[in-house]
Design a protein around this motif. Structure first.
Motif, PDB file in Angstrom:
ATOM      1  N   LEU A 120      -0.574  10.447   1.364  1.00 36.88           N
ATOM      2  CA  LEU A 120      -0.991   9.879   2.639  1.00 36.88           C
ATOM      3  C   LEU A 120      -2.264   9.056   2.479  1.00 36.88           C
ATOM      4  N   LEU A 121      -3.248   9.598   1.766  1.00 39.12           N
ATOM      5  CA  LEU A 121      -4.545   8.948   1.610  1.00 39.12           C
ATOM      6  C   LEU A 121      -4.469   7.659   0.797  1.00 39.12           C
ATOM      7  N   THR A 122      -3.443   7.530  -0.044  1.00 35.83           N
ATOM      8  CA  THR A 122      -3.295   6.316  -0.854  1.00 35.83           C
ATOM      9  C   THR A 122      -2.214   5.381  -0.306  1.00 35.83           C
ATOM     10  N   SER A 123      -1.615   5.748   0.825  1.00 33.86           N
ATOM     11  CA  SER A 123      -0.548   4.930   1.400  1.00 33.86           C
ATOM     12  C   SER A 123      -1.116   3.640   1.981  1.00 33.86           C
ATOM     13  N   THR A 124      -0.298   2.615   2.019  1.00 35.11           N
ATOM     14  CA  THR A 124      -0.725   1.320   2.544  1.00 35.11           C
ATOM     15  C   THR A 124      -1.155   1.394   4.009  1.00 35.11           C
ATOM     16  N   PRO A 125      -0.364   2.036   4.904  1.00 37.36           N
ATOM     17  CA  PRO A 125      -0.803   2.098   6.303  1.00 37.36           C
ATOM     18  C   PRO A 125      -2.162   2.768   6.479  1.00 37.36           C
ATOM     19  N   PHE A 126      -2.390   3.895   5.776  1.00 37.21           N
ATOM     20  CA  PHE A 126      -3.661   4.616   5.933  1.00 37.21           C
ATOM     21  C   PHE A 126      -4.827   3.747   5.464  1.00 37.21           C
ATOM     22  N   LEU A 127      -4.701   3.136   4.287  1.00 34.53           N
ATOM     23  CA  LEU A 127      -5.796   2.327   3.750  1.00 34.53           C
ATOM     24  C   LEU A 127      -6.013   1.062   4.584  1.00 34.53           C
ATOM     25  N   ALA A 128      -4.935   0.479   5.100  1.00 31.71           N
ATOM     26  CA  ALA A 128      -5.067  -0.698   5.957  1.00 31.71           C
ATOM     27  C   ALA A 128      -5.809  -0.346   7.243  1.00 31.71           C
ATOM     28  N   ILE A 129      -5.500   0.815   7.803  1.00 30.23           N
ATOM     29  CA  ILE A 129      -6.185   1.257   9.029  1.00 30.23           C
ATOM     30  C   ILE A 129      -7.666   1.504   8.750  1.00 30.23           C
ATOM     31  N   VAL A 130      -7.979   2.117   7.594  1.00 29.92           N
ATOM     32  CA  VAL A 130      -9.376   2.337   7.222  1.00 29.92           C
ATOM     33  C   VAL A 130     -10.122   1.004   7.152  1.00 29.92           C
ATOM     34  N   CYS A 131      -9.504   0.010   6.517  1.00 26.83           N
ATOM     35  CA  CYS A 131     -10.116  -1.323   6.415  1.00 26.83           C
ATOM     36  C   CYS A 131     -10.391  -1.909   7.792  1.00 26.83           C
ATOM     37  N   CYS A 132      -9.399  -1.842   8.663  1.00 30.03           N
ATOM     38  CA  CYS A 132      -9.537  -2.435   9.997  1.00 30.03           C
ATOM     39  C   CYS A 132     -10.575  -1.700  10.841  1.00 30.03           C
ATOM     40  N   LEU A 133     -10.655  -0.377  10.678  1.00 27.03           N
ATOM     41  CA  LEU A 133     -11.677   0.381  11.393  1.00 27.03           C
ATOM     42  C   LEU A 133     -13.075  -0.024  10.925  1.00 27.03           C
TER      43      LEU A 133
ATOM     44  N   SER B 221       2.417 -10.500   5.441  1.00 25.90           N
ATOM     45  CA  SER B 221       2.496 -10.613   6.898  1.00 25.90           C
ATOM     46  C   SER B 221       2.500  -9.246   7.563  1.00 25.90           C
ATOM     47  N   HIS B 222       3.217  -8.272   6.973  1.00 30.26           N
ATOM     48  CA  HIS B 222       3.260  -6.925   7.535  1.00 30.26           C
ATOM     49  C   HIS B 222       1.899  -6.249   7.429  1.00 30.26           C
ATOM     50  N   LEU B 223       1.246  -6.425   6.282  1.00 37.25           N
ATOM     51  CA  LEU B 223      -0.066  -5.812   6.079  1.00 37.25           C
ATOM     52  C   LEU B 223      -1.073  -6.329   7.101  1.00 37.25           C
ATOM     53  N   ASN B 224      -1.048  -7.632   7.350  1.00 38.74           N
ATOM     54  CA  ASN B 224      -2.027  -8.231   8.257  1.00 38.74           C
ATOM     55  C   ASN B 224      -1.797  -7.885   9.718  1.00 38.74           C
ATOM     56  N   MET B 225      -0.619  -7.347  10.057  1.00 40.87           N
ATOM     57  CA  MET B 225      -0.389  -6.900  11.427  1.00 40.87           C
ATOM     58  C   MET B 225      -1.392  -5.823  11.830  1.00 40.87           C
ATOM     59  N   TRP B 226      -1.862  -5.045  10.848  1.00 40.39           N
ATOM     60  CA  TRP B 226      -2.839  -3.988  11.154  1.00 40.39           C
ATOM     61  C   TRP B 226      -4.151  -4.559  11.661  1.00 40.39           C
ATOM     62  N   LYS B 227      -4.423  -5.839  11.400  1.00 36.90           N
ATOM     63  CA  LYS B 227      -5.690  -6.443  11.821  1.00 36.90           C
ATOM     64  C   LYS B 227      -5.837  -6.518  13.341  1.00 36.90           C
ATOM     65  N   PHE B 228      -4.735  -6.325  14.058  1.00 30.87           N
ATOM     66  CA  PHE B 228      -4.850  -6.282  15.515  1.00 30.87           C
ATOM     67  C   PHE B 228      -5.622  -5.045  15.974  1.00 30.87           C
ATOM     68  N   LEU B 229      -5.855  -4.098  15.049  1.00 30.32           N
ATOM     69  CA  LEU B 229      -6.664  -2.922  15.382  1.00 30.32           C
ATOM     70  C   LEU B 229      -8.154  -3.252  15.434  1.00 30.32           C
ATOM     71  N   ILE B 230      -8.557  -4.351  14.800  1.00 30.13           N
ATOM     72  CA  ILE B 230      -9.981  -4.682  14.695  1.00 30.13           C
ATOM     73  C   ILE B 230     -10.643  -4.841  16.065  1.00 30.13           C
ATOM     74  N   PRO B 231     -10.063  -5.620  16.996  1.00 27.84           N
ATOM     75  CA  PRO B 231     -10.724  -5.736  18.308  1.00 27.84           C
ATOM     76  C   PRO B 231     -10.785  -4.420  19.068  1.00 27.84           C
ATOM     77  N   ILE B 232      -9.831  -3.510  18.809  1.00 29.74           N
ATOM     78  CA  ILE B 232      -9.865  -2.205  19.473  1.00 29.74           C
ATOM     79  C   ILE B 232     -11.070  -1.409  18.990  1.00 29.74           C
ATOM     80  N   THR B 233     -11.244  -1.349  17.671  1.00 32.35           N
ATOM     81  CA  THR B 233     -12.388  -0.633  17.100  1.00 32.35           C
ATOM     82  C   THR B 233     -13.704  -1.256  17.548  1.00 32.35           C
TER      83      THR B 233
END
Length: 304
Positions: free
Chosen positions: A4-17, A251-263
């Motif tokens: 989980l800690l090394t998965s792409t979604p988790f690390l992408a969310i950490v970056c965006c946060l 393109s899929h990875l960058n979809m997580w960047k929509f979390l940036i304005p929320i944080t």
């Protein structure tokens, strides 16, 4: 747990946060040093130098620079210098709400460019729907500011052009990194070198525009500067590694960047006295969250 800690979604969310949490320290830093290009240049230069021991400042580092220096300079130009230089220049010329909306739609530009350049990344109905829903959410968040927006003058148009350059440079930089052969290029050397080069180029760009700004002496500046160095360092290490994974779709990875304005919004509501949630901001952010949940829970939008 390790998976989980090394998965792409988790690390992408950490970056965006982390990226989202940079709004307050950046604001505080620029209050002490109102020279944004220099502030960005110094933080990236310091981040790259901080990574030198990790990257190995030795013969191998120099050998990588000799063989792949132009590639690293290209990455630095698009992922640091043009990205942050055009962002700060555009922000100083155009209306803030419009800048925020265009920048927050950066994943759309990434998906568009990837669709044109990368054969294995084509638009799907799910992606189009999710991108459209996220853009609707960002429009709702920014709507109150649009009501009082002045008629666009030539300065605002130039500012918007800079912000579009920012979005396109981010998109192209991500694609460049995703196409690198990391069996030949050491990602540690790339990360450190591109930040040093990018920070240096930002300073070269900054001095003719801003003059040479004195380094502030107040402690608040150094706290904000240290926060930005840590954020830049950690996010660049993680994001470049994610882009280097052969299973990653840009393109899929960058979809997580929509979390940036929320944080960023939550951080500002919590830490800044003159900032508080509104019906528009909460509604828009909820729409964005729903869009991301739909996208990443469908088979076609899953990122592993």
């Amino acid at each position: 747990m390790k998976q989980l800690l090394t998965s792409t979604p988790f690390l992408a969310i950490v970056c965006c946060l982390l990226w989202g949490s940079s709004f307050v320290p950046t604001k505080l830093g620029l209050e002490s040093m109102p020279a944004p290009l220099q502030y960005a240049g110094y933080t990236f230069l310091a981040s790259g130098l901080l990574l030198l021991p990790w990257a190995g400042a030795n013969r191998h580092f120099l050998c990588q620079l000799r063989h792949h220096g132009w590639l690293m300079l290209k990455v630095a130009l698009f992922t640091t210098t043009l990205l942050y230089g055009s962002y700060y220049l555009g922000q100083s010329m155009a209306d803030g709400s419009l800048v925020a909306l265009i920048v927050s739609c950066q994943p759309f530009f990434v998906a568009l460019l990837a669709h044109w350049i990368l054969r294995h990344e084509r638009f799907t109905p799910l992606m189009v729907f999710s991108l459209a829903l996220c853009i609707v959410g960002m429009t709702v968040v920014s709507w109150p500011s649009f009501a009082g927006m002045h008629t666009l003058g030539y300065r605002s148009v130039i500012g918007i052009a800079f912000i579009l350059i920012d979005c396109l440079s981010a998109a192209y930089g991500n694609i460049v990194v995703s196409r690198i052969d990391f069996t030949r290029v050491d990602i540690k050397v790339l990360t450190s070198a591109e930040m040093i080069m990018g920070g240096g180029l930002l300073l070269i760009l900054a001095y003719p525009i801003e003059g040479v700004a004195p380094i502030p002496r107040d402690s608040l500046f150094y706290v904000s500067f240290a926060c930005m160095v840590v954020i830049n360092t950690v996010t660049m290490i993680i994001w470049l590694r994610l882009l280097s994974r052969h299973t990653t779709k840009v393109s899929h990875l960058n979809m997580w960047k929509f979390l940036i304005p929320i944080t960023g919004s939550v951080e500002c509501w919590t830490l800044l006295r003159n900032d508080s949630p509104t019906v528009y901001s909460v509604t828009g952010l909820v729409i964005i969250v729903i869009s991301l949940i739909i996208f990443h829970n469908k088979k076609g939008g899953t990122v592993r």
